[in-house]
Design a protein around this motif. Structure first.
Motif, PDB file in Angstrom:
ATOM      1  N   ASN A  47       0.551  -1.166  -0.040  1.00 40.70           N
ATOM      2  CA  ASN A  47      -0.040  -0.043   0.099  1.00 40.70           C
ATOM      3  C   ASN A  47       0.416   1.154  -0.248  1.00 40.70           C
ATOM      4  O   ASN A  47       1.460   1.301   0.630  1.00 40.70           O
ATOM      5  N   ALA A  48       0.166   2.883  -0.179  1.00 37.81           N
ATOM      6  CA  ALA A  48       0.847   3.865  -0.449  1.00 37.81           C
ATOM      7  C   ALA A  48       1.733   4.191   1.047  1.00 37.81           C
ATOM      8  O   ALA A  48       1.327   4.001   2.594  1.00 37.81           O
ATOM      9  N   TRP A  49       2.825   4.462   0.977  1.00 37.16           N
ATOM     10  CA  TRP A  49       3.329   4.912   1.994  1.00 37.16           C
ATOM     11  C   TRP A  49       3.983   3.854   3.075  1.00 37.16           C
ATOM     12  O   TRP A  49       3.820   4.148   4.130  1.00 37.16           O
ATOM     13  N   LEU A  93      20.804   1.294   5.623  1.00 39.73           N
ATOM     14  CA  LEU A  93      19.720   2.843   4.915  1.00 39.73           C
ATOM     15  C   LEU A  93      19.256   3.207   6.207  1.00 39.73           C
ATOM     16  O   LEU A  93      18.658   2.644   7.228  1.00 39.73           O
ATOM     17  N   GLU A  94      19.794   4.261   5.804  1.00 36.59           N
ATOM     18  CA  GLU A  94      19.722   5.219   7.578  1.00 36.59           C
ATOM     19  C   GLU A  94      17.765   5.821   7.547  1.00 36.59           C
ATOM     20  O   GLU A  94      17.492   6.226   8.340  1.00 36.59           O
ATOM     21  N   LYS A  95      17.825   5.907   6.325  1.00 29.94           N
ATOM     22  CA  LYS A  95      16.062   6.865   5.942  1.00 29.94           C
ATOM     23  C   LYS A  95      15.618   4.961   5.080  1.00 29.94           C
ATOM     24  O   LYS A  95      16.050   4.461   4.455  1.00 29.94           O
ATOM     25  N   PRO A  96      14.611   4.808   5.961  1.00 25.26           N
ATOM     26  CA  PRO A  96      13.504   2.975   5.598  1.00 25.26           C
ATOM     27  C   PRO A  96      13.448   3.448   4.147  1.00 25.26           C
ATOM     28  O   PRO A  96      12.506   5.099   2.757  1.00 25.26           O
ATOM     29  N   ALA A  97      13.648   2.284   3.255  1.00 27.12           N
ATOM     30  CA  ALA A  97      12.783   2.281   1.955  1.00 27.12           C
ATOM     31  C   ALA A  97      11.114   1.965   2.285  1.00 27.12           C
ATOM     32  O   ALA A  97      10.436   2.712   3.141  1.00 27.12           O
ATOM     33  N   THR A 129       8.272   0.114  -4.686  1.00 27.55           N
ATOM     34  CA  THR A 129       9.254   0.322  -3.984  1.00 27.55           C
ATOM     35  C   THR A 129      10.620   1.238  -4.344  1.00 27.55           C
ATOM     36  O   THR A 129      11.013   1.137  -5.885  1.00 27.55           O
ATOM     37  N   LEU A 130      10.771   1.984  -3.465  1.00 27.46           N
ATOM     38  CA  LEU A 130      11.490   3.092  -3.820  1.00 27.46           C
ATOM     39  C   LEU A 130      12.507   3.066  -2.822  1.00 27.46           C
ATOM     40  O   LEU A 130      12.062   3.167  -1.342  1.00 27.46           O
ATOM     41  N   LEU A 183      10.660  13.680  -3.895  1.00 32.32           N
ATOM     42  CA  LEU A 183      11.241  13.905  -2.517  1.00 32.32           C
ATOM     43  C   LEU A 183      10.611  13.585  -1.492  1.00 32.32           C
ATOM     44  O   LEU A 183       9.072  14.239  -1.150  1.00 32.32           O
ATOM     45  N   ILE A 184      11.014  12.588  -0.215  1.00 26.81           N
ATOM     46  CA  ILE A 184      10.315  12.085   1.083  1.00 26.81           C
ATOM     47  C   ILE A 184      10.484  12.262   2.106  1.00 26.81           C
ATOM     48  O   ILE A 184      12.522  12.507   2.007  1.00 26.81           O
TER      49      ILE A 184
END
Length: 460
Positions: free
Chosen positions: A18-20, A35-39, A46-47, A102-103
């Motif tokens: 699902n989204a996000w 990853l310092e910030k999660p995928a 998948t980003l 950009l997240i």
């Protein structure tokens, strides 16, 4: 047939979600990607943070201004733009199925696209729920004209599906109503469609054939298959004038048509149902490789029960805009869809039915709606597929309010399938499909339109 656009598409067949939401674990050459910030999973794609994946795969990242990005590795140069799904690899143009994002002040990019662009292989281990990226593999670049694209068009309350098959074969199933002709013509133009090799008309209701005369003026149609049912309405006369010389001479015979590697099956119902326009609908099954699509027109449970043979399909175009009289549990089990698409718009009938969506979801189908998701496109190479929606994700159990089948919108009501008019409470029309109701302010206007009073209820 269409004019071929001179670029290649890199197909991203991505993973459920699902989204996000959080995606599965990601391994690169057998080691977990730290990853310092999660995928994230954004609309089933998948980003991952740009620098993390590029550094892991030995690529250099350069920003050219605020939005333009260059990724460099040996002889490979990739250009991306934040907010755009177009990219270039060594000056060859590609289309990504989701744009860089950009997240939370971090640039995220589609994992599969970047990995395969850098000549890595991406595999999904469903059992372990791990995405494996291997630099020892090779990317799968799929040439655009080797793909099948099925476009479920948002034509409001109506049906229209455009199928772009390999080998420059273009198929249109229904057209939507006359009020949506410009929408369909514009969409076909954007897809560079120059002619239509095959038009399949499931049944002669205006919301399925009304736009055909206008379409035929703009886009040449080579062959037409319909169910042969003739109806006494002006929109049908317009349809006949537009396509009669292209029409197949034996519309009621089951047909199998091969177009390149695609196999199209036309499944007509028993002629005993042809007095009911909805149940006269042709069933259509399109199979490309191992992926199949079933289109149920507007037929309901009576016809569903009679369909024989293998109709299993990953995709089901739901019958009759999600009417509660169609898409029975037994029929869903026959088709066994992974994905169901409901073509629907604003309507007074309460379509799609809560019960239909619940039945589909209970049997494991993901449900999409054109009124919620806009145009819905499925891209497949015959083995895998990806779903692209114009907006939103699959539908929750939220529908229009259910309504009674007969709602007074005048003093008398008739059926568009016979010549009698009735009082709204006449027992002979208690099961009259809401879509077939023709309302009149009074009996005088009904008679003026050629209708005869029912002898049972004797409307005045």
């Amino acid at each position: 047939m269409k004019k071929i656009i001179p670029f290649i598409i890199l197909l991203s067949f991505l993973f459920s979600g699902n989204a996000w939401s959080q995606p599965q674990k990601i391994n690169v050459d057998g080691q977990e990607l730290k990853l310092e910030k999660p995928a994230v999973l954004l609309y089933n794609r998948t980003l991952v943070p740009l620098r993390a994946i590029c550094n892991k795969l030995g690529a250099e990242v350069k920003f050219n201004g605020e939005k333009e990005i260059s990724i460099l590795k040996e002889s490979k140069t990739i250009h991306l733009v934040l907010g755009s799904n177009r990219a270039t690899i060594n000056n060859n143009e590609y289309i990504m199925e989701i744009e860089p994002q950009l997240i939370n002040d971090t640039t995220y990019v589609p994992l599969r696209f970047i990995s395969e662009a850098l000549e890595c292989q991406v595999m999904y281990d469903k059992e372990k729920e791990i995405i494996n990226v291997s630099s020892k593999g090779s990317s799968k670049l799929i040439i655009e004209d080797q793909l099948t694209k099925v476009h479920y068009l948002n034509v409001g309350y109506g049906d229209c599906t455009y199928i772009d098959l390999p080998g420059n074969n273009d198929v249109l199933i229904d057209s939507g109503s006359s009020t949506r002709a410009d929408t369909v013509i514009g969409y076909l133009a954007k897809q560079n469609v120059k002619d239509i090799e095959l038009l399949i008309v499931t049944h002669p209701h205006e919301d399925h054939i009304g736009a055909i005369p206008a379409i035929a003026k703009e886009v040449p149609i080579k062959k037409v298959i319909d169910n042969g049912v003739v109806v006494p309405h002006e929109y049908y006369k317009n349809y006949r004038r537009a396509i009669w010389d292209k029409r197949d001479g034996n519309p009621d015979i089951k047909k199998t048509i091969k177009m390149g590697e695609a196999v199209i099956e036309i499944l007509p119902p028993s002629v005993s149902y042809f007095t009911n326009y909805n149940n006269s609908s042709l069933g259509v099954r399109v199979k490309v490789g191992n992926v199949a699509f079933f289109f149920a027109g507007d037929f309901e449970e009576l016809v569903e029960n009679e369909i024989k043979g293998n109709i299993k399909s990953q995709f089901l175009k739901v019958g009759h805009h999600g009417s509660g009289e169609a898409t029975s549990t037994d029929f869903i089990k026959k088709v066994s869809p992974d994905v169901a698409v409901i073509s629907v718009g604003s309507n007074p009938y309460g379509f799609p039915s809560n019960n239909v969506i619940a039945r589909l979801q209970k049997e494991g189908a993901r449900v999409f709606r054109t009124d919620v998701n806009g145009n819905i496109t499925v891209i497949t190479n015959g083995n895998d597929y990806n779903i692209i929606t114009e907006k939103g994700t699959e539908a929750d159990l939220i529908t229009n309010p259910e309504q009674d089948s007969i709602q007074n919108r005048g003093e008398v009501v008739a059926s568009d399938e016979d010549k009698f008019y009735h009082k709204p409470d006449c027992k002979l029309i208690k099961d009259l499909n809401v879509e077939n109701q023709v309302w009149f302010e009074n009996s005088l206007k009904a008679r003026g339109s050629g209708y005869i009073p029912c002898s049972d209820c004797d409307p005045k």
